[in-house]
Write a protein that holds these residues in place. Structure first.
Motif, PDB file in Angstrom:
ATOM      1  N   LEU A   9      54.906  35.490  30.898  1.00 28.45           N
ATOM      2  CA  LEU A   9      53.495  35.375  30.523  1.00 28.45           C
ATOM      3  C   LEU A   9      52.543  35.887  31.607  1.00 28.45           C
ATOM      4  CD1 LEU A   9      53.577  31.729  29.084  1.00 28.45           C
ATOM      5  CD2 LEU A   9      53.643  33.869  27.781  1.00 28.45           C
ATOM      6  N   VAL A  10      53.035  36.038  32.817  1.00 28.49           N
ATOM      7  CA  VAL A  10      52.165  36.283  33.971  1.00 28.49           C
ATOM      8  C   VAL A  10      51.720  37.742  34.042  1.00 28.49           C
ATOM      9  CG1 VAL A  10      52.043  36.250  36.496  1.00 28.49           C
ATOM     10  CG2 VAL A  10      53.192  34.391  35.269  1.00 28.49           C
ATOM     11  N   GLU A  11      50.413  37.919  34.315  1.00 37.46           N
ATOM     12  CA  GLU A  11      49.834  39.243  34.564  1.00 37.46           C
ATOM     13  C   GLU A  11      49.696  39.441  36.072  1.00 37.46           C
ATOM     14  OE1 GLU A  11      47.102  38.924  30.513  1.00 37.46           O
ATOM     15  OE2 GLU A  11      46.121  39.173  32.449  1.00 37.46           O
ATOM     16  N   ARG A  12      49.982  40.651  36.553  1.00 33.60           N
ATOM     17  CA  ARG A  12      49.947  40.910  37.988  1.00 33.60           C
ATOM     18  C   ARG A  12      48.889  41.966  38.320  1.00 33.60           C
ATOM     19  NH1 ARG A  12      54.817  39.126  36.709  1.00 33.60           N
ATOM     20  NH2 ARG A  12      55.875  37.705  38.146  1.00 33.60           N
ATOM     21  N   LYS A  13      48.022  41.619  39.278  1.00 30.52           N
ATOM     22  CA  LYS A  13      46.954  42.520  39.701  1.00 30.52           C
ATOM     23  C   LYS A  13      47.532  43.757  40.395  1.00 30.52           C
ATOM     24  CE  LYS A  13      43.028  42.603  42.916  1.00 30.52           C
ATOM     25  NZ  LYS A  13      42.181  41.768  43.802  1.00 30.52           N
ATOM     26  N   THR A  14      47.040  44.936  39.980  1.00 30.73           N
ATOM     27  CA  THR A  14      47.452  46.181  40.632  1.00 30.73           C
ATOM     28  C   THR A  14      46.312  46.789  41.449  1.00 30.73           C
ATOM     29  OG1 THR A  14      46.924  47.458  38.633  1.00 30.73           O
ATOM     30  CG2 THR A  14      49.202  46.683  38.895  1.00 30.73           C
ATOM     31  N   SER A  15      45.071  46.531  41.062  1.00 27.43           N
ATOM     32  CA  SER A  15      43.908  46.990  41.829  1.00 27.43           C
ATOM     33  C   SER A  15      42.698  46.198  41.369  1.00 27.43           C
ATOM     34  CB  SER A  15      43.658  48.489  41.638  1.00 27.43           C
ATOM     35  OG  SER A  15      43.297  48.766  40.297  1.00 27.43           O
ATOM     36  N   GLY A  16      41.617  46.272  42.146  1.00 25.53           N
ATOM     37  CA  GLY A  16      40.418  45.530  41.773  1.00 25.53           C
ATOM     38  C   GLY A  16      39.184  46.058  42.456  1.00 25.53           C
ATOM     39  N   GLU A  17      38.035  45.730  41.881  1.00 28.20           N
ATOM     40  CA  GLU A  17      36.753  46.129  42.468  1.00 28.20           C
ATOM     41  C   GLU A  17      35.711  45.045  42.217  1.00 28.20           C
ATOM     42  OE1 GLU A  17      34.650  49.333  40.492  1.00 28.20           O
ATOM     43  OE2 GLU A  17      35.801  49.019  38.654  1.00 28.20           O
ATOM     44  N   GLU A  18      34.798  44.912  43.158  1.00 27.02           N
ATOM     45  CA  GLU A  18      33.661  44.010  42.999  1.00 27.02           C
ATOM     46  C   GLU A  18      32.616  44.711  42.150  1.00 27.02           C
ATOM     47  OE1 GLU A  18      31.677  41.432  46.325  1.00 27.02           O
ATOM     48  OE2 GLU A  18      30.660  43.372  46.268  1.00 27.02           O
ATOM     49  N   ILE A  19      32.112  44.044  41.118  1.00 24.43           N
ATOM     50  CA  ILE A  19      31.111  44.688  40.266  1.00 24.43           C
ATOM     51  C   ILE A  19      29.737  44.029  40.365  1.00 24.43           C
ATOM     52  CG2 ILE A  19      32.723  45.725  38.651  1.00 24.43           C
ATOM     53  CD1 ILE A  19      32.330  43.415  36.752  1.00 24.43           C
ATOM     54  N   LEU A  20      29.657  42.814  40.933  1.00 20.71           N
ATOM     55  CA  LEU A  20      28.355  42.159  41.106  1.00 20.71           C
ATOM     56  C   LEU A  20      28.479  41.078  42.158  1.00 20.71           C
ATOM     57  CD1 LEU A  20      25.400  41.450  40.136  1.00 20.71           C
ATOM     58  CD2 LEU A  20      26.469  39.781  38.630  1.00 20.71           C
ATOM     59  N   LYS A  21      27.546  41.070  43.096  1.00 23.60           N
ATOM     60  CA  LYS A  21      27.441  39.953  44.027  1.00 23.60           C
ATOM     61  C   LYS A  21      25.990  39.513  44.050  1.00 23.60           C
ATOM     62  CE  LYS A  21      28.852  37.980  48.321  1.00 23.60           C
ATOM     63  NZ  LYS A  21      29.696  38.082  49.509  1.00 23.60           N
ATOM     64  N   GLY A  22      25.698  38.466  43.274  1.00 23.46           N
ATOM     65  CA  GLY A  22      24.351  37.924  43.219  1.00 23.46           C
ATOM     66  C   GLY A  22      24.240  36.659  44.043  1.00 23.46           C
ATOM     67  N   HIS A  23      23.115  35.978  43.908  1.00 24.07           N
ATOM     68  CA  HIS A  23      22.900  34.721  44.626  1.00 24.07           C
ATOM     69  C   HIS A  23      23.887  33.664  44.149  1.00 24.07           C
ATOM     70  CE1 HIS A  23      20.902  31.386  46.566  1.00 24.07           C
ATOM     71  NE2 HIS A  23      20.767  30.781  45.399  1.00 24.07           N
ATOM     72  N   PHE A  24      24.237  33.690  42.859  1.00 22.85           N
ATOM     73  CA  PHE A  24      25.110  32.675  42.272  1.00 22.85           C
ATOM     74  C   PHE A  24      26.414  33.274  41.751  1.00 22.85           C
ATOM     75  CE2 PHE A  24      26.187  30.196  38.329  1.00 22.85           C
ATOM     76  CZ  PHE A  24      26.747  29.109  38.989  1.00 22.85           C
ATOM     77  N   LEU A  25      26.323  34.432  41.099  1.00 21.27           N
ATOM     78  CA  LEU A  25      27.505  35.012  40.460  1.00 21.27           C
ATOM     79  C   LEU A  25      28.159  36.071  41.337  1.00 21.27           C
ATOM     80  CD1 LEU A  25      26.284  35.447  36.779  1.00 21.27           C
ATOM     81  CD2 LEU A  25      27.664  33.603  37.736  1.00 21.27           C
ATOM     82  N   HIS A  26      29.501  36.068  41.326  1.00 18.51           N
ATOM     83  CA  HIS A  26      30.288  37.055  42.058  1.00 18.51           C
ATOM     84  C   HIS A  26      31.353  37.541  41.089  1.00 18.51           C
ATOM     85  CE1 HIS A  26      32.399  38.054  46.150  1.00 18.51           C
ATOM     86  NE2 HIS A  26      31.958  39.116  45.523  1.00 18.51           N
ATOM     87  N   ALA A  27      31.186  38.772  40.596  1.00 20.87           N
ATOM     88  CA  ALA A  27      32.028  39.264  39.503  1.00 20.87           C
ATOM     89  C   ALA A  27      32.942  40.395  39.977  1.00 20.87           C
ATOM     90  CB  ALA A  27      31.162  39.747  38.350  1.00 20.87           C
TER      91      ALA A  27
END
Length: 200
Positions: A9-27
């Motif tokens: 069932l497990v998904e494994r991360k292969t790459s990633g990027e930050e798309i938003l860093k606000g005062h409250f939200l970090h996406a």
């Protein structure tokens, strides 16, 4: 549920990027490898975690009351009925956060605390968890709302509160989860272990 092997069932991360860093939200947006070998994209919000407090008030009337709040929530454009809650500060313990939020939002401090459990309110797109606490032996003092925070504090009997949940007047996920705890704790089905507040 036993200790099954969940590797299928497990998904494994292969790459990633930050798309938003606000005062409250970090996406973030990650690419993951699915169990069948295919690629997929996952977008999610990293959250520091929060607490919710279910305050039990003996106001001398002989009938137990719950302390609740009414607060306008901008994303849904509605005033919502909720239990007191708030996010963890950096390095803050969950009990310390529960004690702080109860006092800041309602003015109450509690003589006894019990941790009920934890919930994950939006598992499809956030790391957020909410630690659930009960508080009793309440003493009313002065509340200390955050700058720009506006809310009404009121009380209701458990029966009134559960009826509002059934009628759809309470739709906040954490508060609905709290209703399950209220029901089972007051029926004696889910016992709690009570302890003193943390030293100042």
């Amino acid at each position: 549920m036993g200790m099954e092997d969940d590797t299928h069932l497990v998904e494994r991360k292969t790459s990633g990027e930050e798309i938003l860093k606000g005062h409250f939200l970090h996406a973030f947006r990650d690419q993951v490898l699915l169990p069948n070998g295919q690629q997929a994209t996952r977008e999610y919000v990293v959250h520091p975690g929060a607490v919710m407090v279910i305050p039990l008030l003996d106001d001398g009337s002989g009938e137990l009351k719950l302390v609740l709040e009414r607060q306008y929530r901008y994303p849904v454009g509605r005033v919502m009925i909720e239990f007191p809650a708030g996010k963890l500060d950096a390095g803050e313990s969950v009990q310390r956060c529960a004690e702080r939020e109860l006092l800041e939002e309602t003015g109450y401090s509690a003589g006894a605390w019990a941790r009920a459990g934890v919930m994950h309110p939006v598992i499809s797109y956030s790391t957020e968890f909410i630690d659930i606490w009960f508080a009793r032996d309440l003493q009313l003092g002065e509340r200390k709302l955050d700058e720009g925070e506006f809310l009404d504090v009121f009380t209701a009997t458990p029966a009134e509160f559960l009826q509002w949940c059934q009628q759809g007047l309470v739709t906040d996920a954490k508060t609905l989860a709290g209703a399950l705890w209220v029901q089972n704790v007051l029926q004696g089905t889910w016992p709690l272990e009570w302890a003193a507040p943390l030293p100042a």
